[in-house]
Design a protein around this motif. Structure first.
Motif, PDB file in Angstrom:
ATOM      1  N   GLY A  34      17.355 -34.326  70.890  1.00  0.00           N
ATOM      2  CA  GLY A  34      15.991 -34.142  71.362  1.00  0.00           C
ATOM      3  C   GLY A  34      15.720 -35.087  72.518  1.00  0.00           C
ATOM      4  O   GLY A  34      16.497 -36.026  72.763  1.00  0.00           O
ATOM      5  N   VAL A  36      12.328 -36.346  75.592  1.00  0.00           N
ATOM      6  CA  VAL A  36      11.091 -36.137  76.337  1.00  0.00           C
ATOM      7  C   VAL A  36      11.495 -36.125  77.798  1.00  0.00           C
ATOM      8  O   VAL A  36      12.128 -37.072  78.279  1.00  0.00           O
ATOM      9  N   TRP A  60       6.854 -45.682  74.306  1.00  0.00           N
ATOM     10  CA  TRP A  60       7.726 -44.517  74.376  1.00  0.00           C
ATOM     11  C   TRP A  60       9.208 -44.888  74.386  1.00  0.00           C
ATOM     12  O   TRP A  60      10.055 -44.090  73.987  1.00  0.00           O
ATOM     13  N   PHE A  63      10.784 -44.410  70.931  1.00  0.00           N
ATOM     14  CA  PHE A  63      10.942 -43.104  70.292  1.00  0.00           C
ATOM     15  C   PHE A  63      12.363 -42.963  69.753  1.00  0.00           C
ATOM     16  O   PHE A  63      13.298 -43.594  70.259  1.00  0.00           O
ATOM     17  N   VAL A  65      14.030 -40.394  70.227  1.00  0.00           N
ATOM     18  CA  VAL A  65      14.700 -39.570  71.229  1.00  0.00           C
ATOM     19  C   VAL A  65      14.494 -40.226  72.594  1.00  0.00           C
ATOM     20  O   VAL A  65      13.511 -40.939  72.804  1.00  0.00           O
ATOM     21  N   VAL A  67      13.504 -40.799  76.481  1.00  0.00           N
ATOM     22  CA  VAL A  67      12.514 -40.353  77.450  1.00  0.00           C
ATOM     23  C   VAL A  67      13.179 -40.498  78.815  1.00  0.00           C
ATOM     24  O   VAL A  67      13.599 -41.595  79.188  1.00  0.00           O
ATOM     25  N   VAL A 124       8.719 -31.854  75.531  1.00  0.00           N
ATOM     26  CA  VAL A 124       9.418 -32.433  74.390  1.00  0.00           C
ATOM     27  C   VAL A 124      10.381 -31.352  73.927  1.00  0.00           C
ATOM     28  O   VAL A 124       9.977 -30.220  73.651  1.00  0.00           O
ATOM     29  N   ASP A 126      13.621 -30.278  71.375  1.00  0.00           N
ATOM     30  CA  ASP A 126      14.277 -30.642  70.122  1.00  0.00           C
ATOM     31  C   ASP A 126      15.801 -30.642  70.290  1.00  0.00           C
ATOM     32  O   ASP A 126      16.319 -30.313  71.358  1.00  0.00           O
ATOM     33  N   VAL A 149       1.991 -35.890  73.294  1.00  0.00           N
ATOM     34  CA  VAL A 149       3.438 -36.092  73.392  1.00  0.00           C
ATOM     35  C   VAL A 149       3.932 -36.861  72.172  1.00  0.00           C
ATOM     36  O   VAL A 149       4.950 -36.497  71.563  1.00  0.00           O
ATOM     37  N   GLU A 150       3.229 -37.918  71.815  1.00  0.00           N
ATOM     38  CA  GLU A 150       3.625 -38.710  70.656  1.00  0.00           C
ATOM     39  C   GLU A 150       3.624 -37.884  69.375  1.00  0.00           C
ATOM     40  O   GLU A 150       4.545 -38.011  68.547  1.00  0.00           O
ATOM     41  N   VAL A 153       6.707 -35.595  69.438  1.00  0.00           N
ATOM     42  CA  VAL A 153       7.934 -36.339  69.129  1.00  0.00           C
ATOM     43  C   VAL A 153       7.996 -36.643  67.636  1.00  0.00           C
ATOM     44  O   VAL A 153       9.057 -36.495  67.010  1.00  0.00           O
ATOM     45  N   LEU A 156       9.422 -33.771  65.594  1.00  0.00           N
ATOM     46  CA  LEU A 156      10.803 -33.294  65.808  1.00  0.00           C
ATOM     47  C   LEU A 156      11.629 -33.431  64.552  1.00  0.00           C
ATOM     48  O   LEU A 156      11.466 -34.289  63.745  1.00  0.00           O
TER      49      LEU A 156
END
Length: 156
Positions: A34, A36, A60, A63, A65, A67, A124, A126, A149-150, A153, A156
């Motif tokens: 995944g 962003v 971020w 995360f 995943v 970014v 975003v 996956d 966005v958060e 995420v 996911l």
């Protein structure tokens, strides 16, 4: 037309900049779990500086995943920009518009003859390379809605 939520996320390959190095990289390789993907302004523009600092302050970089950003600047400018910001993020140098075209985001810039840049957008994606969230700006300056966005995420 930019992909919608539920669509396959387009893959592309261009130079991925870390602040020190750059290497030709497929987005699918970055997004294997995944990601962003943020299409942003020119490196060193006030807009880009504001966005990336804002995303770092929002956490971020923490995360689960990665970014990653996309702009039309070359790899040396991207790396200098990342170093100046002391940014934890990586940026794709989309000098020929490969990523912007794949996402249907390349636009002419008013008042900038023969210059195209990606329309501001955040996706975003996956681990199956499907778009889980999509935001496309109506203007050139608005940052992505962080809360949305958060939440995407987190789902996911």
């Amino acid at each position: 037309m930019p992909p919608q939520e539920g669509d396959d996320a387009p893959d592309f390959e261009t130079l991925l900049c870390t602040g020190e190095t750059f290497r030709s990289t497929r987005f699918a390789d970055v997004a294997s779990e995944g990601a962003v993907l943020v299409f942003s302004a020119f490196a060193f523009s006030a807009i880009a500086e504001n966005w990336w600092k804002r995303y770092e302050r929002a956490g971020w970089a923490d995360f689960d995943v990665p970014v990653v950003g996309v702009s039309r600047d070359g790899p040396y400018a991207q790396n200098a920009f990342l170093r100046e910001l002391e940014s934890p993020f990586r940026l794709f140098a989309d000098t020929d518009g490969t990523a912007a075209d794949a996402y249907g985001l390349r636009r002419e810039r008013d008042g900038m003859a023969n210059v195209t840049t990606p329309q501001r957008a955040t996706f975003v994606v996956d681990g199956e390379m499907r778009v889980a969230y999509r935001w496309v700006a109506d203007d050139w300056i608005s940052p992505a809605p962080r809360d949305e966005v958060e939440a995407a995420v987190a789902n996911l």
